[in-house]
Design a protein around this motif. Structure first.
Motif, short mmCIF file in Angstrom:
data_model
loop_
_atom_site.label_atom_id
_atom_site.label_comp_id
_atom_site.label_asym_id
_atom_site.label_seq_id
_atom_site.Cartn_x
_atom_site.Cartn_y
_atom_site.Cartn_z
N ALA A 303 0.81 -1.22 0.00
CA ALA A 303 0.00 0.00 0.00
C ALA A 303 0.85 1.27 0.00
N GLU A 304 2.14 1.16 0.31
CA GLU A 304 3.03 2.32 0.33
C GLU A 304 3.81 2.47 -0.97
N HIS A 305 3.44 1.70 -1.98
CA HIS A 305 3.94 1.84 -3.36
C HIS A 305 5.46 1.64 -3.49
N PRO A 306 5.97 0.48 -3.08
CA PRO A 306 7.38 0.19 -3.38
C PRO A 306 7.55 -0.08 -4.88
N ARG A 307 8.78 0.04 -5.35
CA ARG A 307 9.03 -0.25 -6.76
C ARG A 307 9.00 -1.76 -7.01
N GLN A 308 9.56 -2.50 -6.06
CA GLN A 308 9.64 -3.95 -6.19
C GLN A 308 9.55 -4.57 -4.81
N LEU A 309 8.75 -5.63 -4.68
CA LEU A 309 8.58 -6.32 -3.39
C LEU A 309 9.03 -7.76 -3.55
N LEU A 310 10.06 -8.13 -2.80
CA LEU A 310 10.64 -9.47 -2.87
C LEU A 310 10.05 -10.31 -1.73
N LEU A 311 9.46 -11.44 -2.07
CA LEU A 311 8.81 -12.31 -1.08
C LEU A 311 9.65 -13.58 -0.93
N LEU A 312 10.28 -13.73 0.23
CA LEU A 312 11.15 -14.89 0.47
C LEU A 312 10.53 -15.80 1.52
N ASP A 313 10.41 -17.08 1.18
CA ASP A 313 9.91 -18.07 2.15
C ASP A 313 10.34 -19.45 1.69
N HIS A 314 10.55 -20.36 2.65
CA HIS A 314 10.90 -21.74 2.29
C HIS A 314 9.67 -22.62 2.18
N ASN A 315 8.50 -22.10 2.56
CA ASN A 315 7.24 -22.84 2.47
C ASN A 315 6.60 -22.52 1.13
N GLU A 338 6.26 -4.42 -8.76
CA GLU A 338 6.62 -5.73 -9.27
C GLU A 338 6.78 -6.70 -8.10
N LEU A 339 6.08 -7.81 -8.14
CA LEU A 339 6.15 -8.82 -7.09
C LEU A 339 7.06 -9.95 -7.53
N VAL A 340 8.00 -10.33 -6.66
CA VAL A 340 8.95 -11.39 -7.00
C VAL A 340 8.91 -12.47 -5.91
#
Length: 626
Positions: A303-315, A338-340
């Motif tokens: 909601a704060e408008h990042p340029r890119q959001l990296l989602l890291l998880d082992h599940n 952009e969601l990664v």
């Protein structure tokens, strides 16, 4: 008859409705001529053109306004408004054609009378269809409950309308504290005063009370809920205003009381100036993105408008779920982020280095951790590998890639811990404090955010109590005096984001969370607000028992937020900054080497020996401090 009509194919239903509208258009034209000429009309010559014009104009206009997409048995105010607008447009065009053609024997007043009569007939046909078809099965299906709606405002009236369609509940009345409404009725449903509720429950057999107060303050809701606790009814609520933005309420919107209602206190309001400071137009990495806290961090960061959001998880499934949800939010809210999604473990230094060097995040929120006390107590080596060395791995990767802000999600269990999980989280704090204390070694700013139990998370007591209530009990409490600090998941995520914006290097931030909550009181509150009673020595005929199971390994009766007693204030009125001793990096590094060897060999006594040497309060020994 109704069920046969409802089983017709969609094309057949559409043809029938259009045919009915054609008949109504012709009928309204005949009535208009009859009224104007003051005799039963028999069309002749040019008057036949008017009879043909009415349906030829009406049907295209109705199609344009979407009247044939509506489901009649769910027709509401919006559909009736659209019908009115369509007939107004039809009437204007109809009158314009009559004025243009000036057919002989056709009075101009027919251009006014016909649309008015047509509107009346079409509106009546829709209303009759709605009430006739909505009654399908009502005689065969008894209502599941007898309901009072608390709140006679817009949301309450919409809910009553939806209930009239579903027939799932029998609505007995509204309750409202507005004296001007008490004693009156809304659509034939009486309005009662709050003081009348106990008598109504006993006299009318009320089983449920629905709070239809989406815009009321938390303080008012808490007062109302407290006043209803002694009444043996199931209390539920409607969603908030944001969820009701579409203007349509259904019985399926009824839900259990908000976690904030169970908590019984106001949530901590966010400081919007702090939220976006390290997020807007930046590359942000969240570890543990599929978990309770990590996923909520992702929602609020987005909601704060990042340029890119990296989602890291082992599940894999957790990562897939949050990625799909955030993609939906991006489409719905038109976010350009952009969601990664990144599969990987914080226990893998090479994977973390690869991610940081590839994407160059500016801000890291480290939420990946094992957090269940008994589970980590039974698997201490894995807890240390993930919570301590996972944090160290992530911190080193952040330093090497030039991350600006690194925020650790910590816990109040890190304060004088009696369990391995809490001690491992304090060790993670010590790692970041020591790294932050190395002057000139890096440009990465490290901060830690420490808070209490998170209501609604996978390990929270509230979902557990709800499952136990659904199965008939008992509710399990480990000790009658056990207390905990509580906050909601959105609160926790907001705190992390705001405190992260205030971090200058090495600080531990804690929330002023008010008074701790007794778990026994929370259990009783949930039982009573479900319309049930607690079965104990005083009330042997109660519905639900609360069973005492004994403290689990490593569990404390009381949790604390501070190791020391000298917190300082910050720019946020509910966030404090702790001043706590820590080990310098050369000293801590030696302990970490010993701890790693112990974890690699699953040497539990050696693991606990290092924890006792480093973590203040663990095992009764204080840490050496600077």
């Amino acid at each position: 008859m109704q069920s046969r009509i409802l089983s017709w194919p969609r094309v057949v239903k559409l043809a029938v409705v259009i045919a009915v509208d054609v008949v109504l258009a012709l009928l309204s034209t005949w009535i208009a001529f009859t009224l104007r000429l003051d005799e039963l009309h028999s069309p002749s010559e040019a008057q036949w053109w008017v009879y043909g014009l009415a349906p030829l104009l009406a049907i295209p206009v109705f199609i344009k306004f979407g009247l044939y997409r509506a489901i009649f048995r769910y027709t509401g105010q919006a559909a009736l408004k659209a019908t009115g607008q369509a007939v107004v447009v039809f009437g204007m065009v109809f009158m314009a054609v009559l004025l243009w053609q000036q057919w002989p024997g056709v009075p101009r007043s027919v251009g006014v009378l016909q649309p008015l009569i047509f509107l009346l007939l079409v509106g009546t046909s829709r209303a009759v269809a709605r009430f006739w078809l909505a009654g399908l099965g009502s005689a065969q299906r008894p209502a599941e409950g007898r309901l009072l709606i608390y709140g006679a405002g817009t949301a309450g009236v919409q809910t009553a309308s939806a209930m009239g369609i579903s027939r799932q509940f029998s609505l007995l009345g509204f309750v409202d504290d507005d004296a001007a409404k008490v004693g009156r009725s809304i659509n034939g449903v009486p309005v009662f005063a709050p003081s009348e509720v106990p008598g109504l429950v006993a006299r009318l057999g009320v089983t449920d009370i629905l709070l239809a107060l989406p815009s009321s303050s938390r303080e008012r809701r808490n007062r109302i809920i407290d006043s209803l606790r002694s009444v043996p009814v199931h209390i539920r609520t409607l969603p908030g205003l944001a969820d009701l933005a579409t203007g349509r309420v259904t019985v399926q919107d009824f839900k259990e009381l908000d976690i904030e209602d169970l908590l019984g206190r106001d949530t901590v309001p966010p400081n919007t100036d702090l939220l976006a400071r390290n997020l807007a137009d930046k590359v942000v990495l969240v570890t543990g993105a599929g978990g309770s806290i990590g996923s909520e961090l992702c929602r609020q960061i987005l909601a704060e408008h990042p340029r890119q959001l990296l989602l890291l998880d082992h599940n894999e499934f957790g990562l897939y779920s949050i990625h799909q949800e955030l993609q939906g939010l991006c489409v719905a809210q038109r976010f350009g982020c952009e969601l990664v999604p990144l599969l990987g473990s914080v226990a893998s230094p090479r994977r973390l280095q690869e991610i940081c060097h590839t994407y160059r995040p500016a801000t890291v929120y480290h939420a990946a951790a094992y957090k269940h006390v008994p589970m980590v107590e039974s698997n201490p080596a894995e807890g240390i590998a993930n919570n301590v060395f996972g944090t160290l791995n992530m911190a080193r990767a952040a330093i090497e890639s030039g991350v600006t802000q690194f925020i650790l999600v910590s816990t109040d269990k890190a304060v004088r811990p009696t369990n391995v999980m809490g001690a491992s989280k304090r060790m993670a704090e010590l790692v970041l404090q020591a790294l932050a204390g190395q002057a000139g070694e890096s440009t990465t700013c490290f901060g830690m955010v420490r808070f209490g139990n998170v209501l609604g998370s996978s390990g929270s007591v509230v979902p557990l109590f709800r499952r136990q209530l659904a199965s008939g009990g008992p509710l399990t409490v480990t000790h009658p005096e056990v207390t905990r600090y509580f906050m909601t998941i959105p609160e926790a995520a907001q705190l992390v984001l705001q405190a992260g914006a205030m971090a200058g290097g090495g600080e531990v931030f804690v929330l002023d969370m008010g008074e701790p909550v007794r778990i026994m009181d929370l259990a009783r509150r949930m039982v009573e607000l479900s319309g049930l009673s607690v079965r104990d020595e005083v009330n042997v005929s109660g519905d639900i028992e609360i069973a005492i199971t004994g403290l689990r390994p490593g569990e404390k009766l009381y949790e604390e937020l501070l190791i020391g007693d000298n917190p300082s204030s910050t720019t946020h009125p509910r966030i404090m900054k702790a001043h706590e001793d820590y080990l310098t990096w050369p000293v801590l590094e030696v302990h970490l080497q010993t701890l790693r060897r112990a974890a690699d060999s699953s040497d539990v006594p050696a693991i606990k020996a290092v924890l006792r040497a480093c973590v203040h309060g663990y095992g009764g020994q204080a840490a050496q401090s600077t």
